[in-house]
Motif scaffolding. Structure first.
Motif, PDB file in Angstrom:
ATOM      1  N   CYS A  62     -10.439  -3.045  -5.828  1.00 50.86           N
ATOM      2  CA  CYS A  62      -9.525  -4.097  -5.385  1.00 50.86           C
ATOM      3  C   CYS A  62     -10.074  -5.478  -5.662  1.00 50.86           C
ATOM      4  O   CYS A  62      -9.455  -6.483  -5.318  1.00 50.86           O
ATOM      5  CB  CYS A  62      -9.182  -3.930  -3.922  1.00 50.86           C
ATOM      6  N   MET A  84       2.680   0.152   0.628  1.00 48.41           N
ATOM      7  CA  MET A  84       1.413   0.183   1.369  1.00 48.41           C
ATOM      8  C   MET A  84       1.118   1.593   1.877  1.00 48.41           C
ATOM      9  O   MET A  84      -0.030   2.020   1.926  1.00 48.41           O
ATOM     10  CB  MET A  84       1.452  -0.809   2.544  1.00 48.41           C
ATOM     11  N   CYS A 143      -6.602  -3.767  -0.771  1.00 52.33           N
ATOM     12  CA  CYS A 143      -5.693  -3.445  -1.885  1.00 52.33           C
ATOM     13  C   CYS A 143      -4.253  -3.646  -1.437  1.00 52.33           C
ATOM     14  O   CYS A 143      -3.875  -3.321  -0.319  1.00 52.33           O
ATOM     15  CB  CYS A 143      -5.856  -1.988  -2.303  1.00 52.33           C
ATOM     16  N   LYS A 144      -3.436  -4.155  -2.332  1.00 52.38           N
ATOM     17  CA  LYS A 144      -2.026  -4.375  -2.020  1.00 52.38           C
ATOM     18  C   LYS A 144      -1.143  -3.492  -2.898  1.00 52.38           C
ATOM     19  O   LYS A 144      -1.481  -3.230  -4.053  1.00 52.38           O
ATOM     20  CB  LYS A 144      -1.667  -5.840  -2.226  1.00 52.38           C
ATOM     21  N   SER A 145      -0.028  -3.092  -2.332  1.00 56.29           N
ATOM     22  CA  SER A 145       0.884  -2.222  -3.074  1.00 56.29           C
ATOM     23  C   SER A 145       1.509  -2.997  -4.239  1.00 56.29           C
ATOM     24  O   SER A 145       1.510  -4.234  -4.263  1.00 56.29           O
ATOM     25  CB  SER A 145       1.994  -1.719  -2.160  1.00 56.29           C
ATOM     26  N   HIS A 168       4.231  -5.341  -3.057  1.00 58.36           N
ATOM     27  CA  HIS A 168       3.674  -6.602  -2.555  1.00 58.36           C
ATOM     28  C   HIS A 168       3.267  -7.521  -3.701  1.00 58.36           C
ATOM     29  O   HIS A 168       3.516  -8.720  -3.669  1.00 58.36           O
ATOM     30  CB  HIS A 168       2.451  -6.338  -1.673  1.00 58.36           C
ATOM     31  N   GLN A 169       2.612  -6.915  -4.695  1.00 56.78           N
ATOM     32  CA  GLN A 169       2.135  -7.727  -5.820  1.00 56.78           C
ATOM     33  C   GLN A 169       3.301  -8.367  -6.585  1.00 56.78           C
ATOM     34  O   GLN A 169       3.197  -9.507  -7.038  1.00 56.78           O
ATOM     35  CB  GLN A 169       1.283  -6.871  -6.760  1.00 56.78           C
ATOM     36  N   GLU A 193       4.417 -11.381  -4.832  1.00 55.93           N
ATOM     37  CA  GLU A 193       3.433 -12.475  -4.887  1.00 55.93           C
ATOM     38  C   GLU A 193       3.349 -13.105  -6.282  1.00 55.93           C
ATOM     39  O   GLU A 193       3.050 -14.281  -6.421  1.00 55.93           O
ATOM     40  CB  GLU A 193       2.051 -11.964  -4.468  1.00 55.93           C
ATOM     41  N   GLN A 214      10.285  -7.246   4.050  1.00 56.29           N
ATOM     42  CA  GLN A 214       9.549  -7.786   2.894  1.00 56.29           C
ATOM     43  C   GLN A 214      10.470  -8.683   2.052  1.00 56.29           C
ATOM     44  O   GLN A 214      10.102  -9.809   1.696  1.00 56.29           O
ATOM     45  CB  GLN A 214       9.123  -6.598   2.009  1.00 56.29           C
TER      46      GLN A 214
END
Ligand SMILES: [Zn+2]
Length: 481
Positions: free
Chosen positions: A153, A201, A213-215, A218-219, A222, A240
């Motif tokens: 990560c 997640m 670590c992000k799913s 999520h990424q 972002e 979300q």
């Protein structure tokens, strides 16, 4: 000198003349061959000076990478015939939009730890320029896969993603897929994951969650591309998506009508289905836009921003139909892919490089000796020169039963000795599942090279036999960070 000898002298003179003519012809022909060798060498020399490592050609302002997931060469050939026959032709002579591209390469697809690859490792090679382990997205390979899972990560260890490279040069970014937008190929444009299954997640290894670590969902929120279109809404929680819209002011749409009316000059995320988008054969036009529509609208929207753009367009479901040994849906999705490429050729300007490739192949075969124009989904009927009525009956295998042109080396539909004989109606039905040889629950990818077709500025850098990661390296060079 007798008349006979005169004749024989004349004859031998004529013969000599003939010999001289033939020799002269041969020499002329030889010199023509010599010229063609020379011109081939010239071309090779030109290509050499245009080597992948050197930026000697005009850099494109825009780049569109089309990836037909699982679109091996046999799929391209069968798809070409399928589309041609849908247009009332015999089929074989039909030309796909990318058949007309001037540059062609063969691409070696293996992953660092796999002879036959998956889409995560191959998308990393195509889009980011390095090979990695099977199942890994934009993470450097490690022989110890377990170690990768718990220590990767540290995002900085990986080279920049295609999205990061493009944004760095001020370009706009578009990502389109008929698969879930968090699926391996589209995710490789914007995200990183040791394991391609880390879409939410809840999918992430608990140890990796502790490491931060992000799913992939999520990424994506972002590092959002300017336009993102595809399936996979269920991989995002409603909170979300609401939070994202409130914080950023970006637009989220979930059906075709809202997509059509949404302003395209703002950051736009369209997720049209809970999981993958429908196969083209089953798509409802009022609910889901076609791949061609999504491509066309995105080109206009990104071009209007005026900063140049990088786009990835994936026909994700050719692969899924193949895994299920349903050739009809695979070929219909290839048809939709071809339409999208045709739209791009028509709509993108001369300053756009267009690449069309596959991430890997499938064990999909086109075989037997079917006659010219035989329905591509049909039973094999051979050309038979013996005359009228011949070739009307299907060819028979050693078990006395007919067989199809299209089949798979492995998958779930091994035909047993007591299986009923195939009929034309059975095999040409959209839901027919092709016969397989090795009994596996799901048909697999194949390891042979795939083709790459290139058109536009920078296209000459793609030729010969290439390792798949060279594609990403050339893209990085052409984007020019
Ligand atoms: Zn697959």
């Amino acid at each position: 000198m007798t008349p006979k000898s005169t004749f024989s002298t004349r004859f031998s003179s004529a013969l000599w003349l003939l010999v001289i003519f033939i020799l002269a012809g041969c020499i002329a022909e030889k010199s023509e061959i010599g010229n063609s060798v020379d011109s081939t060498r010239l071309n090779q020399a030109e290509n050499k000076s245009d080597s992948p490592k050197k930026n000697t050609v005009t850099a494109p302002k825009n780049i569109i990478v089309f990836i037909g997931d699982g679109m091996g060469v046999s799929t391209v050939t069968a798809g070409r015939i399928f589309i041609g026959q849908e247009k009332g032709l015999m089929g074989e002579e039909y030309e796909l939009s990318f058949d007309k591209f001037p540059q062609l390469a063969l691409v070696k697809t293996y992953n660092t730890n796999a002879q036959v690859p998956d889409s995560a490792g191959t998308a990393t090679a195509i889009l980011s320029g390095y090979k990695t382990n099977i199942g890994a997205i934009n993470v450097k390979p490690d022989a110890d896969v377990a170690k990768m899972v718990v220590s990767s990560c540290v995002a900085k260890s990986a080279p920049p993603t295609l999205l990061e490279r493009a944004k760095k040069t001020g370009r706009s970014v578009g990502v389109i897929s008929t698969a879930r937008i968090t699926h391996a190929t589209p995710a490789a444009v914007y995200g990183q994951a040791v394991d391609r299954s880390w879409e939410t997640m809840a999918d992430i290894d608990p140890q990796a969650v502790k490491l931060g670590c992000k799913s992939l969902s999520h990424q994506l929120l972002e590092n959002t591309p300017d336009i993102t279109l595809g399936g996979g809404a269920q991989k995002f929680t409603p909170e979300q998506l609401t939070d994202w819209q409130e914080k950023t002011g970006h637009i989220y749409v979930s059906d075709a009508q809202s997509f059509r009316s949404a302003p395209k000059d703002q950051t736009l995320l369209g997720l049209f289905t809970p999981s993958h988008m429908s196969y083209e054969a089953d798509r409802d036009e009022t609910k889901e836009p076609s791949l061609a529509e999504m491509t066309d609208v995105t080109i206009d929207a990104l071009a209007a921003r005026g900063r140049g753009y990088v786009m990835m367009v994936e026909a994700g479901r050719i692969d899924h139909a193949h895994h299920g040994t349903n050739a009809y849906r695979a070929l219909k999705d290839l048809q939709a892919f071809d339409d999208a490429i045709a739209a791009a050729v028509e709509n993108a300007g001369d300053d756009t490089l267009i690449l069309v490739t596959a991430d890997h192949s499938h064990v999909f075969t086109m075989a037997g000796y079917p006659k010219r124009g035989n329905p591509i989904l049909g039973l094999v009927r051979t050309p038979d020169p013996r005359g009228e009525g011949a070739g009307l009956d299907p060819a028979l295998a050693a078990d006395g039963k007919p067989y199809t042109t299209l089949g798979y080396h492995n998958g779930p539909n091994v035909r047993e000795a007591d299986s009923p004989a195939l009929t034309d109606n059975m095999v040409q039905a959209p839901d027919f599942l092709q016969q397989t040889a090795v009994n596996l629950s799901s048909e697999t990818h194949a390891g042979e090279d795939v083709a790459l077709y290139a058109y536009g500025p920078g296209s000459r850098r793609f030729s010969g036999v290439m390792d798949q990661d060279e594609i990403g390296q050339i893209l990085a060079d052409l984007i020019g960070e």
